[in-house]
Design a protein around this motif. Sequence first.
Motif, short mmCIF file in Angstrom:
data_model
loop_
_atom_site.label_atom_id
_atom_site.label_comp_id
_atom_site.label_asym_id
_atom_site.label_seq_id
_atom_site.Cartn_x
_atom_site.Cartn_y
_atom_site.Cartn_z
N CYS A 189 26.83 -5.02 14.87
CA CYS A 189 25.48 -4.74 14.37
C CYS A 189 25.50 -3.61 13.35
CB CYS A 189 24.56 -4.38 15.54
SG CYS A 189 24.19 -5.77 16.64
N ILE A 190 26.23 -2.54 13.66
CA ILE A 190 26.29 -1.41 12.73
C ILE A 190 26.98 -1.80 11.43
CG2 ILE A 190 27.28 0.88 12.37
CD1 ILE A 190 26.70 1.47 15.30
N SER A 191 28.01 -2.64 11.53
CA SER A 191 28.71 -3.09 10.32
C SER A 191 27.78 -3.89 9.42
CB SER A 191 29.92 -3.96 10.70
OG SER A 191 30.86 -3.23 11.46
N MET A 192 26.99 -4.78 10.02
CA MET A 192 26.06 -5.59 9.24
C MET A 192 24.99 -4.72 8.58
SD MET A 192 27.20 -8.66 9.37
CE MET A 192 28.80 -7.89 9.36
N VAL A 193 24.52 -3.71 9.32
CA VAL A 193 23.51 -2.80 8.77
C VAL A 193 24.09 -2.01 7.60
CG1 VAL A 193 22.12 -0.75 9.24
CG2 VAL A 193 22.16 -2.63 10.88
N LEU A 194 25.33 -1.52 7.78
CA LEU A 194 25.96 -0.72 6.72
C LEU A 194 26.23 -1.56 5.48
CD1 LEU A 194 28.46 1.55 8.68
CD2 LEU A 194 26.38 2.24 7.49
N LEU A 195 26.60 -2.83 5.66
CA LEU A 195 26.83 -3.71 4.52
C LEU A 195 25.57 -3.84 3.66
CD1 LEU A 195 29.02 -6.63 5.95
CD2 LEU A 195 29.67 -4.98 4.19
N HIS A 196 24.43 -3.70 4.30
CA HIS A 196 23.16 -3.81 3.57
C HIS A 196 22.72 -2.47 2.99
CE1 HIS A 196 19.22 -5.22 2.41
NE2 HIS A 196 18.67 -4.22 3.06
N ILE A 197 22.79 -1.42 3.81
CA ILE A 197 22.23 -0.14 3.36
C ILE A 197 23.17 0.67 2.49
CG2 ILE A 197 20.78 -0.04 5.43
CD1 ILE A 197 22.57 2.28 6.39
N TYR A 198 24.50 0.42 2.61
CA TYR A 198 25.43 1.23 1.82
C TYR A 198 25.17 1.10 0.31
CZ TYR A 198 29.56 3.28 -0.24
OH TYR A 198 30.38 4.05 -1.02
N PRO A 199 25.18 -0.13 -0.23
CA PRO A 199 24.95 -0.22 -1.69
C PRO A 199 23.54 0.14 -2.12
CG PRO A 199 25.06 -2.40 -0.70
CD PRO A 199 25.45 -1.44 0.36
#
Length: 469
Positions: A189-199
């Motif tokens: 879940c955190i990986s998916m969130v980071l993939l979205h919010i990082y860029p």
Amino acid sequence: MLFESVLGFSWVVYLWESYLSKRQHSIYVNVQSVPKELTSVIDQSTFDKSRRYALDKSTYGFWNGLYSQIESTAILWLGGLPFLWAASGVVLGKLGYTSEHEILHSLVFTLLGSVFGLVTELPWSLYFTFVVEERHGFNKMTLGFFLKDLVKKTLVSQAISLPLTALIIYVVKVGGDYFFVYAWLLVLCISMVLLHIYPEFIAPLFDKYSPLPDGELKTKINELAQSLDFPLQKLYVVEGSKRSAHSNAYMYGFHKNKRIVLFDTLLEDYTPVGRTDQTNSDSTEVPESDREETNSGKGEDVNKKDKDCETKKIGCNTEEVVAVLGHELGHWKFSHMLKNIVIMQGSILFSFFVFGQLMNNTQIFAAFGFMDQQPILIRLYIVFSFIFSPINEIESFLMHILSRRFEFQADEFAVNLGKREKLKSALLKLFKDNLAFPVADWMYSARHYSHPPLLERLRAMDLYKPKQE
């Protein structure tokens, strides 16, 4: 015996890596002429520059690798991990907490370890940036910019890693027999969130992102995306030139919300300081970057603009940029990112499962100096970093093989779009701009290159039979 085996394996890996690096270093030393396949497109002067750059990086890598190996060996051999855990307990006590607060204790341990790593790595980072990269014209950062960037990166990484560490420890403690499933779901879940919010929110903290202005380049990119039913929502240019002259392009986003990012250094005639006297239709105007104020005022600003223009790399023209994006869209078409995510998450789930089988084996952690206290974080660190090291080496090798296959597939996809010659010319320009060395030892390449060497890609593209061209 376990401790000695782990330490011995780390030295076997180091010596193997050193042998591979020596093979590649010999290539840099002995190959002094442009390969015959490239004589018509790469001049001897450019080849010599790339060779010197490769030699400098190779020498730096040798000394940095030797230091890192000696440092990690000393930490393990002298009981650095138990010492750091005890020291973090002392800090925790001064904050008014006891060692019973395991999660807080673990976070202090993580912070102290990060500070130690930051301090020991800083001289190496400074040398690489301001000596190696500076010598070959790639570094664009001032010392102040470098240090400010380092502080921001550290704060962002800790803001992400500390809560995640606390949550994983909590899940392991309360998750019961199936904690490994819950821990994996948490990481997923955190990986998916980071993939979205990082860029969207994190990357702009470090670099300036601007919409690609209307023009021929934007029109052709949109036409390519529409022809492939690629759900392109936004086109950005990132002002990477204020930190480095290296070039890149990438895409991100899920499902129907895809974005493409082009580095300003990728684009031909692109001026990163926001000049308005551009006439080339492929050019794009970049908003003025954040610059540190100086006592010399506007005069130095003008000089900086002139210097930037003088050191501007070749870059790619419109058709070449579109060809590069054809390659990137090949990754999307073949779902390479999704496949990588599935493989990564499968590996994480497997690792948590195996950790569950080992976490109660007290002898493992006692071998590393933790006789009485064996906190969750320490167990995780020892198992994932040391016990899994043979598996990690095999996994890394296999992922490089897969990555190289993906790159060949993406190249073939671009060729099928009729972009063979433009992609080849773009790769050659990027080679010149980045001073990449075109010759690689086959063993070193197989172990370290996630992308095939330039010559291999060019030869492979000549063999593809495009569906349309």
